[in-house]
Scaffold this motif. Structure first.
Motif, PDB file in Angstrom:
ATOM      1  N   SER A 186     -34.144   4.663  24.127  1.00 24.33           N
ATOM      2  CA  SER A 186     -33.975   6.107  24.315  1.00 24.33           C
ATOM      3  C   SER A 186     -33.042   6.414  25.482  1.00 24.33           C
ATOM      4  CB  SER A 186     -35.319   6.823  24.457  1.00 24.33           C
ATOM      5  OG  SER A 186     -36.231   6.067  25.181  1.00 24.33           O
ATOM      6  N   ILE A 187     -33.067   5.568  26.516  1.00 22.14           N
ATOM      7  CA  ILE A 187     -32.112   5.761  27.624  1.00 22.14           C
ATOM      8  C   ILE A 187     -30.685   5.599  27.103  1.00 22.14           C
ATOM      9  CG2 ILE A 187     -31.242   4.760  29.786  1.00 22.14           C
ATOM     10  CD1 ILE A 187     -34.070   4.143  30.569  1.00 22.14           C
ATOM     11  N   GLU A 190     -29.572   8.665  25.105  1.00 22.17           N
ATOM     12  CA  GLU A 190     -29.275   9.772  26.001  1.00 22.17           C
ATOM     13  C   GLU A 190     -27.972   9.507  26.756  1.00 22.17           C
ATOM     14  OE1 GLU A 190     -30.702  12.507  25.854  1.00 22.17           O
ATOM     15  OE2 GLU A 190     -29.574  13.407  27.500  1.00 22.17           O
ATOM     16  N   GLY A 191     -27.812   8.267  27.212  1.00 25.50           N
ATOM     17  CA  GLY A 191     -26.587   7.889  27.923  1.00 25.50           C
ATOM     18  C   GLY A 191     -25.372   8.085  27.048  1.00 25.50           C
ATOM     19  N   SER A 194     -24.250  11.707  27.087  1.00 24.75           N
ATOM     20  CA  SER A 194     -23.490  12.056  28.309  1.00 24.75           C
ATOM     21  C   SER A 194     -22.117  11.426  28.281  1.00 24.75           C
ATOM     22  CB  SER A 194     -24.192  11.556  29.558  1.00 24.75           C
ATOM     23  OG  SER A 194     -25.476  12.015  29.634  1.00 24.75           O
ATOM     24  N   THR A 195     -22.054  10.174  27.817  1.00 24.20           N
ATOM     25  CA  THR A 195     -20.762   9.494  27.786  1.00 24.20           C
ATOM     26  C   THR A 195     -19.814  10.222  26.846  1.00 24.20           C
ATOM     27  OG1 THR A 195     -21.933   7.436  28.163  1.00 24.20           O
ATOM     28  CG2 THR A 195     -19.644   7.263  27.527  1.00 24.20           C
ATOM     29  N   ASP A 197     -19.883  13.361  26.130  1.00 24.45           N
ATOM     30  CA  ASP A 197     -19.472  14.576  26.851  1.00 24.45           C
ATOM     31  C   ASP A 197     -18.345  14.249  27.810  1.00 24.45           C
ATOM     32  OD1 ASP A 197     -21.002  16.522  25.793  1.00 24.45           O
ATOM     33  OD2 ASP A 197     -22.452  16.630  27.433  1.00 24.45           O
ATOM     34  N   SER A 198     -18.536  13.153  28.551  1.00 29.06           N
ATOM     35  CA  SER A 198     -17.538  12.766  29.545  1.00 29.06           C
ATOM     36  C   SER A 198     -16.211  12.420  28.867  1.00 29.06           C
ATOM     37  CB  SER A 198     -18.084  11.593  30.352  1.00 29.06           C
ATOM     38  OG  SER A 198     -17.061  10.828  30.901  1.00 29.06           O
ATOM     39  N   MET A 199     -16.292  11.845  27.653  1.00 29.20           N
ATOM     40  CA  MET A 199     -15.063  11.504  26.929  1.00 29.20           C
ATOM     41  C   MET A 199     -14.343  12.750  26.451  1.00 29.20           C
ATOM     42  SD  MET A 199     -16.390   8.207  24.780  1.00 29.20           S
ATOM     43  CE  MET A 199     -14.873   7.764  23.966  1.00 29.20           C
ATOM     44  N   SER A 200     -15.100  13.681  25.834  1.00 28.75           N
ATOM     45  CA  SER A 200     -14.402  14.862  25.318  1.00 28.75           C
ATOM     46  C   SER A 200     -13.939  15.745  26.473  1.00 28.75           C
ATOM     47  CB  SER A 200     -15.265  15.630  24.329  1.00 28.75           C
ATOM     48  OG  SER A 200     -16.510  15.907  24.897  1.00 28.75           O
ATOM     49  N   ALA A 201     -14.681  15.733  27.599  1.00 26.52           N
ATOM     50  CA  ALA A 201     -14.236  16.500  28.761  1.00 26.52           C
ATOM     51  C   ALA A 201     -12.910  15.969  29.277  1.00 26.52           C
ATOM     52  CB  ALA A 201     -15.283  16.446  29.859  1.00 26.52           C
ATOM     53  N   ARG A 202     -12.630  14.705  29.015  1.00 23.62           N
ATOM     54  CA  ARG A 202     -11.349  14.143  29.445  1.00 23.62           C
ATOM     55  C   ARG A 202     -10.365  14.039  28.280  1.00 23.62           C
ATOM     56  NH1 ARG A 202     -12.515   8.919  32.718  1.00 23.62           N
ATOM     57  NH2 ARG A 202     -14.621   8.934  31.889  1.00 23.62           N
ATOM     58  N   TYR A 204     -10.693  13.227  25.010  1.00 28.89           N
ATOM     59  CA  TYR A 204     -10.730  12.240  23.931  1.00 28.89           C
ATOM     60  C   TYR A 204     -10.831  12.963  22.592  1.00 28.89           C
ATOM     61  CZ  TYR A 204     -11.922   8.238  21.099  1.00 28.89           C
ATOM     62  OH  TYR A 204     -11.905   7.267  20.140  1.00 28.89           O
TER      63      TYR A 204
ATOM     64  N   LYS B  52     -16.295  24.824  31.149  1.00 24.35           N
ATOM     65  CA  LYS B  52     -15.613  23.660  30.565  1.00 24.35           C
ATOM     66  C   LYS B  52     -15.872  23.687  29.065  1.00 24.35           C
ATOM     67  CE  LYS B  52     -13.658  19.513  30.728  1.00 24.35           C
ATOM     68  NZ  LYS B  52     -12.213  19.421  30.845  1.00 24.35           N
ATOM     69  N   ILE B  55     -17.582  20.923  26.711  1.00 18.72           N
ATOM     70  CA  ILE B  55     -18.998  20.535  26.785  1.00 18.72           C
ATOM     71  C   ILE B  55     -19.927  21.746  26.865  1.00 18.72           C
ATOM     72  CG2 ILE B  55     -18.611  18.257  27.795  1.00 18.72           C
ATOM     73  CD1 ILE B  55     -19.192  19.471  30.514  1.00 18.72           C
ATOM     74  N   GLN B  88     -20.313  14.945  36.309  1.00 17.24           N
ATOM     75  CA  GLN B  88     -21.735  15.157  36.050  1.00 17.24           C
ATOM     76  C   GLN B  88     -22.607  14.516  37.118  1.00 17.24           C
ATOM     77  OE1 GLN B  88     -22.804  13.948  31.996  1.00 17.24           O
ATOM     78  NE2 GLN B  88     -20.654  13.897  31.483  1.00 17.24           N
ATOM     79  N   ASN B  93     -23.594   7.320  33.390  1.00 15.45           N
ATOM     80  CA  ASN B  93     -23.327   7.738  32.018  1.00 15.45           C
ATOM     81  C   ASN B  93     -21.926   8.268  31.775  1.00 15.45           C
ATOM     82  OD1 ASN B  93     -25.875   7.023  31.387  1.00 15.45           O
ATOM     83  ND2 ASN B  93     -26.729   9.078  31.503  1.00 15.45           N
ATOM     84  N   ASN B 110      -5.770   9.584  26.684  1.00 19.53           N
ATOM     85  CA  ASN B 110      -6.143  10.586  25.684  1.00 19.53           C
ATOM     86  C   ASN B 110      -5.088  11.673  25.539  1.00 19.53           C
ATOM     87  OD1 ASN B 110      -8.538   9.308  25.263  1.00 19.53           O
ATOM     88  ND2 ASN B 110      -9.653  10.543  26.756  1.00 19.53           N
ATOM     89  N   MET B 158      -6.000  13.189  36.163  1.00 26.21           N
ATOM     90  CA  MET B 158      -5.447  14.109  35.166  1.00 26.21           C
ATOM     91  C   MET B 158      -4.849  15.355  35.815  1.00 26.21           C
ATOM     92  SD  MET B 158      -8.530  13.721  32.429  1.00 26.21           S
ATOM     93  CE  MET B 158      -7.735  14.564  31.060  1.00 26.21           C
ATOM     94  N   HIS B 429     -35.867  12.903  27.988  1.00 29.32           N
ATOM     95  CA  HIS B 429     -34.505  12.483  28.342  1.00 29.32           C
ATOM     96  C   HIS B 429     -33.530  13.654  28.384  1.00 29.32           C
ATOM     97  CE1 HIS B 429     -35.130   8.175  28.482  1.00 29.32           C
ATOM     98  NE2 HIS B 429     -36.003   8.351  27.518  1.00 29.32           N
TER      99      HIS B 429
END
Lengths: 293, 553
Positions: A186-187, A190-191, A194-195, A197-202, A204, B52, B55, B88, B93, B110, B158, B429
């Protein structure tokens, strides 16, 4: 840092593949001897005496076992040494066993050096040449495997400290491990959110990506790869034409000395020792440079 | 004209009953450093995520957000991705790739930037943030602080105009936090990037920011410069964020002498110096001799531990005793081995030399889970390590008390005390770091242990949750529970611990009662002690500082 590590990974990849494939498809004693000596010397140069001495702990018994067991199962060959249970133990089978074991050991040493030089980022770079997407997946896996191995250990500790391991019998242990696994699972889920999110925020997924790497292609790489391919292809073609065929049964062939055969020995010799030669030359150059300081 | 203009922003999550944000109006100027504060669940994260687009969570949204007079939904996707950076809370993560250099290049890849340009940008950022030393390392080898710095640098590669940070330091130790904050400050002052950051730790950030926004239940309560917010908060001492305000501000309120509000230790010392009328004074020390005669519950003697055969000793020759029925705190640097010592006391890691006795019996003689049957429980540093169920409620129900003694705090009261009723039906979680910490703590308490080992219990908690945690710890102590906590939180330990120990270089180097410990230290001590030094010796907590200063001014 060794000289070999400074070549472009593509050069390294092609060099090792050629050196390994040629010996894989040959049973010729000259080729096998060259391969064994060259790969052993290269291992010794790069990994050091202690590690190679340790490797002999399993390599030597392997050589002896294969050499001795081959004649027990194969009874071909003209030169009978003695009989066991009415089966002939022949010199040819003994020699064949030795050749196979040396070939196997040399392949092991080639791969040892290969994995020593080919660090994960080089593998990722090579994958990028074929498929950038696959190379990113590989890079991401190389990231999360150690991460979740660590998480598993931590979750195991946490479970233990809460009395999760009721007794030390196997059933309870398995149940506790299963529990730990579900926690880490489950971790990980969940991770992953977040990952992503972090990818699309940059950015991807916006379209075509470029593939960045730290490796350069120098003119020495061009020259090296040309020489390596010429030597490799030359040896392979002569081998394919049958000039370096070699039979162990019923009688061991004598080593051919036709012009083309000799050319194939020399070209493979040059290919196989090139790596260790480059390493030794680098060492000597350093030594000279240091003595001038 | 404001650079970022938020008008009448209201937001409700898809399956939520109440609004996460209501009627937000906020103007941010170019180059501002905005600090968002408010207790957990006050809408700080949601507000940041609204800025943002990539997200933004799903839900009902009304109102508008304009950046440079352009609605953020009309930004083209490339500039939305690159011009607004988001960091974050959890350092782990956010990392995508296996190598530091690749992580720095990821965003630029990207955007299809050419490799030669990426090389230049990555090398610039790497130098700016001091990453070059570990540029070729694997991301899994980095410390938490390095990971978060890498996340920041990867965003900065970036070239964003706006940097959004969602509680970026809540998972970091104090040294790493300060390093991280200094980098953010440099980004703001040297590069002119507009920064919006949410945080519970206001001590250092408050003075750094140019605008402070206090949020409560999805609405903006106060906004203005740090000084004006400090003045407005004077009459709001029961507010959830109040106890998180920097010590100088609370001291200023407590003294009520007017003048310019000091924001850091130096200004506070000047403030006291200019108002002080009586000569030097000393706080009377309480008699702590009772503690030394108490019974030992855990005795660690001459322990050695290392994780692998060729590694270095994490614990080397540690001697440590825990007295019954009090709160013992272990402080010390990051990665020093404090947590390992705690794990050794919980019987999770086994020292290769030395012995550990629990209640007079060697820890090795406890078979199976007998050590944990109501005797010892440990709260791990990462609370999510305890969660395997799909809701918080199930998670708490799954924890069965391991001994028959009556529960010290009844369950219903526990959830109410910890203020976790509103997340009972959520996935453990999906909740924030601070909320997860509270749920994990509740789960541990349900086991009803008589020795409680806590690894960083205040990590990620907002000031009001810290207060609740402290109250619970004190009531547990009152009913005879022994508590050992490992913490970086100097202020928390100074207020609630009976004994403080400093862990350094594999062992305990100093140990004394909390007051003696913090007054003897000059660096590793509370802001109040640093302010009071030379004026009022022996002062450790803010309330003591205020009381002493009042007496002398």
């Amino acid at each position: 840092m060794s000289r070999l590590e400074r070549y472009n990974p593509l050069v390294i990849f092609i060099y090792f593949m050629l050196a390994i494939f040629i010996v894989m498809f040959s049973m010729h004693p000259v080729i096998i001897c060259i391969s064994f000596i060259a790969s052993f010397a290269l291992s010794l140069k790069l990994e050091g005496v202690i590690k190679i001495a340790k490797s002999l702990i399993y390599i030597l018994p392997m050589i002896i076992i294969i050499t001795l067991t081959n004649p027990l199962f194969v009874h071909k060959g003209a030169t009978e040494l003695f009989f066991i249970n009415g089966n002939a133990i022949t010199l040819e089978a003994l020699i064949y066993g030795l050749a196979v074991s040396l070939k196997l050991s040399s392949i092991i040493y080639w791969f040892r050096v290969y994995s020593y030089i080919m660090t994960s980022d080089k593998v990722v770079y090579l994958f990028g040449k074929v498929s950038p997407r696959l190379s990113l997946v590989l890079s991401m896996s190389l990231r999360f495997v150690p991460l979740y191995v660590k998480k598993f250990r931590e979750a195991d500790d946490a479970t233990r400290a809460l009395g999760g391991y009721a007794t030390s019998n196997i059933k309870d242990k398995l149940l506790a491990k299963l529990h730990v696994f579900s926690i880490v699972f489950s971790i990980a889920i969940e991770g992953a959110i977040s990952t992503s999110d972090s990818m699309s925020a940059r950015g991807y997924g916006l379209g075509k990506r470029t593939n960045y790497h730290n490796f350069k292609w120098l003119w020495t790489d061009t020259i090296t790869i040309i020489v390596v391919i010429i030597l490799g292809v030359l040896t392979s073609v002569i081998m394919a034409l049958g000039y370096s065929d070699f039979d162990y049964y019923p009688l061991i062939d004598s080593i051919q000395s036709s012009a083309l055969s000799v050319v194939s020995y020399i070209s493979y010799l040059s290919l196989a020792v090139a790596a260790v030669a480059v390493e030794i030359k680098e060492g000597v150059t350093w030594h000279i440079l240091k003595s001038r300081i | 004209m404001a650079y970022i203009k938020i008008e009448d922003l209201t937001f409700k999550y898809n399956d939520a009953k109440s609004y996460a944000l209501s009627n937000i109006n906020l103007d941010v100027q170019k180059g501002d450093f905005v600090l968002l504060c408010g207790k957990s669940g006050s809408g700080k994260s949601t507000l940041l995520k609204m800025l943002k687009r990539e997200i933004t969570p799903k839900g009902d949204k009304t109102g508008s957000i304009n950046i440079d007079d352009l609605d953020i939904n009309q930004l083209d996707s490339k500039s939305s991705a690159s011009k607004i950076g988001f960091v974050q809370q959890n350092p782990d993560n956010q990392i995508v790739t296996d190598k530091v250099w690749h992580e720095l290049a990821f965003g630029l890849e990207n955007l299809a930037v050419t490799p030669s340009q990426i090389r230049l940008r990555v090398s610039e950022v790497s130098e700016f943030f001091g990453i070059t030393k570990w540029y070729h390392k694997s991301t899994s080898e980095l410390s938490g602080g390095q990971k978060q710095l890498l996340n920041l640098a990867a965003i900065m590669a970036m070239n964003p105009d706006i940097l959004l940070l969602d509680e970026p330091i809540s998972q970091l130790d104090p040294i790493a936090s300060i390093e991280f904050l200094q980098s953010v400050r440099r980004i703001n002052t040297e590069l002119g990037v507009t920064v919006i950051m949410s945080s519970h730790h206001l001590e250092d950030i408050f003075a750094m920011s140019s605008k402070v926004v206090v949020m409560d239940s999805g609405a903006i309560q106060i906004d203005g410069t740090p000084a004006t917010v400090a003045e407005k908060m004077q009459d709001m001492q029961n507010h959830a964020v109040y106890s998180g305000l920097p010590t100088p501000v609370r001291m200023y309120h407590g003294l009520d002498k007017g003048g310019v509000c000091p924001l850091n230790v130096k200004e506070s010392r000047e403030y006291i110096a200019s108002h002080i009328t009586k000569s030097k004074s000393r706080l009377m020390q309480q008699d702590q001799s009772g503690i030394t005669s108490m019974e030992n519950v855990i005795e660690v003697s001459n322990c050695y531990f290392r994780y692998n055969r060729n590694g270095r000793d994490i614990i080397s020759g540690a001697n440590f005793t825990v007295k019954k029925g009090i709160i013992t705190a272990i402080l010390g640097g990051n990665g020093a081995g404090k947590s390992t010592l705690l794990k050794a006391m919980a019987g999770v890691v086994k020292p290769y030399a030395g012995s550990i006795n629990v209640c007079g019996k060697n820890i090795k003689s406890y078979k199976g889970s007998s050590l944990y049957k109501g005797l010892i429980s440990m709260l791990p540093q990462d609370p999510t390590l305890l969660f395997s169920r799909s809701t918080v409620r199930e998670e708490l129900e799954s924890a069965k008390p391991l001994r028959d003694d009556p529960q010290i705090i009844p369950n219903e009261q526990l959830t109410q005390l910890l203020d976790i009723e509103y997340i009972m039906d959520m996935n453990p979680h999906d909740i924030s770091g601070g909320e997860a910490q509270k749920v994990a703590f509740a789960k541990i308490l349900k086991l009803n242990p008589s020795i409680l080992l806590l690894d960083e219990p205040t990590k990620g908690l907002d000031p009001s949750a810290k207060k609740v945690l402290a109250d619970i710890l004190l009531s547990l102590k009152g009913s005879g529970v022994t508590i050992v906590l490992v913490s970086h939180d100097v202020e928390f330990c100074s207020m609630y611990a009976d004994i403080c120990s400093m862990f350094f270089d594999g062992g305990i180097v100093s140990e004394s009662d909390a007051r003696g410990f913090f007054t003897a230290n000059s660096y590793y001590t509370t802001a109040s002690a640093r302010i009071a030094k030379g004026f009022f010796d022996g002062v450790v907590t803010t309330s003591e500082l205020i009381a002493m200063a009042r007496h002398c001014i």
